[in-house]
Design a protein around this motif. Structure first.
Motif, PDB file in Angstrom:
ATOM      1  N   GLN A  64       0.829  -1.197   0.000  1.00  0.00           N
ATOM      2  CA  GLN A  64       0.000   0.000   0.000  1.00  0.00           C
ATOM      3  C   GLN A  64       0.868   1.252   0.000  1.00  0.00           C
ATOM      4  O   GLN A  64       0.573   2.235  -0.692  1.00  0.00           O
ATOM      5  N   PHE A 109       2.269   1.779  -3.375  1.00  0.00           N
ATOM      6  CA  PHE A 109       1.193   2.206  -4.265  1.00  0.00           C
ATOM      7  C   PHE A 109       0.903   3.697  -4.118  1.00  0.00           C
ATOM      8  O   PHE A 109       0.703   4.405  -5.104  1.00  0.00           O
ATOM      9  N   THR A 138       5.041   5.981  -4.431  1.00  0.00           N
ATOM     10  CA  THR A 138       5.931   5.109  -5.196  1.00  0.00           C
ATOM     11  C   THR A 138       7.371   5.602  -5.183  1.00  0.00           C
ATOM     12  O   THR A 138       8.314   4.812  -5.025  1.00  0.00           O
ATOM     13  N   ASN A 165       2.810   8.393  -9.040  1.00  0.00           N
ATOM     14  CA  ASN A 165       2.580   7.279  -8.135  1.00  0.00           C
ATOM     15  C   ASN A 165       1.565   6.342  -8.776  1.00  0.00           C
ATOM     16  O   ASN A 165       0.816   6.748  -9.668  1.00  0.00           O
ATOM     17  N   CYS A 166       1.507   5.113  -8.300  1.00  0.00           N
ATOM     18  CA  CYS A 166       0.498   4.182  -8.823  1.00  0.00           C
ATOM     19  C   CYS A 166      -0.898   4.789  -8.710  1.00  0.00           C
ATOM     20  O   CYS A 166      -1.746   4.643  -9.599  1.00  0.00           O
ATOM     21  N   GLY A 180      -6.210   2.534  -5.293  1.00  0.00           N
ATOM     22  CA  GLY A 180      -6.490   1.374  -6.131  1.00  0.00           C
ATOM     23  C   GLY A 180      -7.815   0.718  -5.844  1.00  0.00           C
ATOM     24  O   GLY A 180      -8.080  -0.398  -6.308  1.00  0.00           O
ATOM     25  N   MET A 193      -7.410  -2.191  -8.406  1.00  0.00           N
ATOM     26  CA  MET A 193      -6.483  -3.309  -8.290  1.00  0.00           C
ATOM     27  C   MET A 193      -7.187  -4.623  -7.967  1.00  0.00           C
ATOM     28  O   MET A 193      -6.744  -5.691  -8.382  1.00  0.00           O
ATOM     29  N   LEU A 208       3.449  -5.353  -3.871  1.00  0.00           N
ATOM     30  CA  LEU A 208       2.310  -4.879  -4.664  1.00  0.00           C
ATOM     31  C   LEU A 208       1.336  -6.019  -4.962  1.00  0.00           C
ATOM     32  O   LEU A 208       0.111  -5.837  -4.891  1.00  0.00           O
ATOM     33  N   TYR A 266      -0.643  -6.674  -1.800  1.00  0.00           N
ATOM     34  CA  TYR A 266      -1.661  -5.642  -1.590  1.00  0.00           C
ATOM     35  C   TYR A 266      -2.864  -5.886  -2.499  1.00  0.00           C
ATOM     36  O   TYR A 266      -4.018  -5.808  -2.057  1.00  0.00           O
TER      37      TYR A 266
END
Length: 310
Positions: free
Chosen positions: A60, A63, A66, A79-80, A88, A96, A143, A146
């Motif tokens: 997390q 994510f 990053t 960042n993601c 996400g 995600m 990742l 998560y």
């Protein structure tokens, strides 16, 4: 004779009606497509307090931040969560939990079945304009963990409601640079800047760059006008998703993706050949002339901060 004529007319009428009747019967008999199952990820505060939970939290953190937790692999300040909103979790923003259950999967982008680890590596290479972490690295494992936790209880191998970005129909009018620029100036410039460079505060990215050397490169999925338009329509302006019209979303996506950005890492020295091999699509502007400039011809090399050694 009159009776024969009436019979012939009746037969002709029946014959004309049969195809319609057959089609209606076929449509009635065809099973209706089942709606995609709905799914809600576990609450954010329910990560278990154990060794597994530590890895979930690490994923997390990567994510959300990053650069701070996986900086050696990223070449920009994205960042993601820049694209996968709400940590996400948000449906319609490529969540995600919906992605996790669909891998391994074949991807036309590289022509083979991808593991989830390889899919994540591609995000670092293209969207983060960086380098691919090893598949067994703690970055990738965290990742994946998560994502696994977010998808807890979801059916596997099934497209869930909210997966990806809601696909848009082709626009009524061809996407237009000038109209897109007007949409950008009205709805986007406040956060992302007139130069598309985004905003930083205290050395950290607040709003991501949409073009230029600190943005995603020409290999990222968001360089596709269709993908960008779908994301924008559902999610932008931030917290005001679905307020732009579909035409506005297409136009502003075209405007954004008609700007220069870092080179595609697969670039082989020829923009024309790279387009033919990797960008042969109406949704890619790479290699096309826009406003007198061939996009990709003057891109900075891929790698961003990693290339600069900063």
């Amino acid at each position: 004779m009159k009776h024969a004529a009436l019979c012939a007319a009746a037969i002709a009428t029946l014959g004309a009606a049969l195809p319609c009747a057959t089609q209606a019967a076929t449509q009635a008999a065809a099973p209706k497509a089942e709606p995609a199952p709905a799914f809600t990820p576990p609450p954010a505060d329910s990560i278990p307090d154990d060794e597994f939970g530590k890895m979930v939290r690490k994923g997390q953190d990567i994510f959300l931040h990053t650069g701070a937790y996986a900086g050696k692999y990223i070449g920009n300040d994205l960042n993601c969560v820049s694209c996968h909103l709400d940590a996400g979790r948000r449906a319609g923003a490529s969540p995600m939990w919906a992605a996790y259950v669909l891998y391994p999967a074949y991807r036309a982008k590289n022509g083979h079945v991808n593991t989830l680890a390889e899919r994540l590596q591609g995000c670092f290479r293209y969207s983060m304009n960086g380098a691919m972490p090893p598949a067994d690295s703690q970055t990738i494992v965290a990742l994946e963990t998560y994502m696994y936790w977010l998808a807890k209880g979801a059916p596997t191998g099934v497209k869930l409601a909210g997966q990806g970005f809601p696909k848009l129909a082709k626009p009524a009018q061809k996407a237009d640079y000038t109209r897109g620029q007007q949409v950008y100036e009205q709805h986007c410039v406040l956060c992302h800047g007139a130069d598309g460079a985004g905003q930083h505060a205290g050395g950290k990215m607040v709003f991501p760059a949409l073009w230029g050397d600190d943005s995603y490169n020409w290999g990222a999925g968001m360089h596709s006008v269709a993908t960008a338009a779908a994301f924008i329509k559902a999610n932008m302006p931030l917290s005001q998703g679905n307020t732009l019209t579909e035409q506005q979303a297409w136009d502003v996506a075209y405007f954004i993706d008609a700007q220069e950005r870092p080179q595609d890492p697969r670039f082989n020295g020829s923009v024309e050949e790279t387009r033919k091999k990797y960008h042969d699509s109406a949704d890619s502007l790479y290699g096309l002339e826009v406003n007198g400039k061939v996009l990709g011809a003057h891109s900075t090399p891929a790698g961003g901060k990693l290339r600069k050694g900063s």
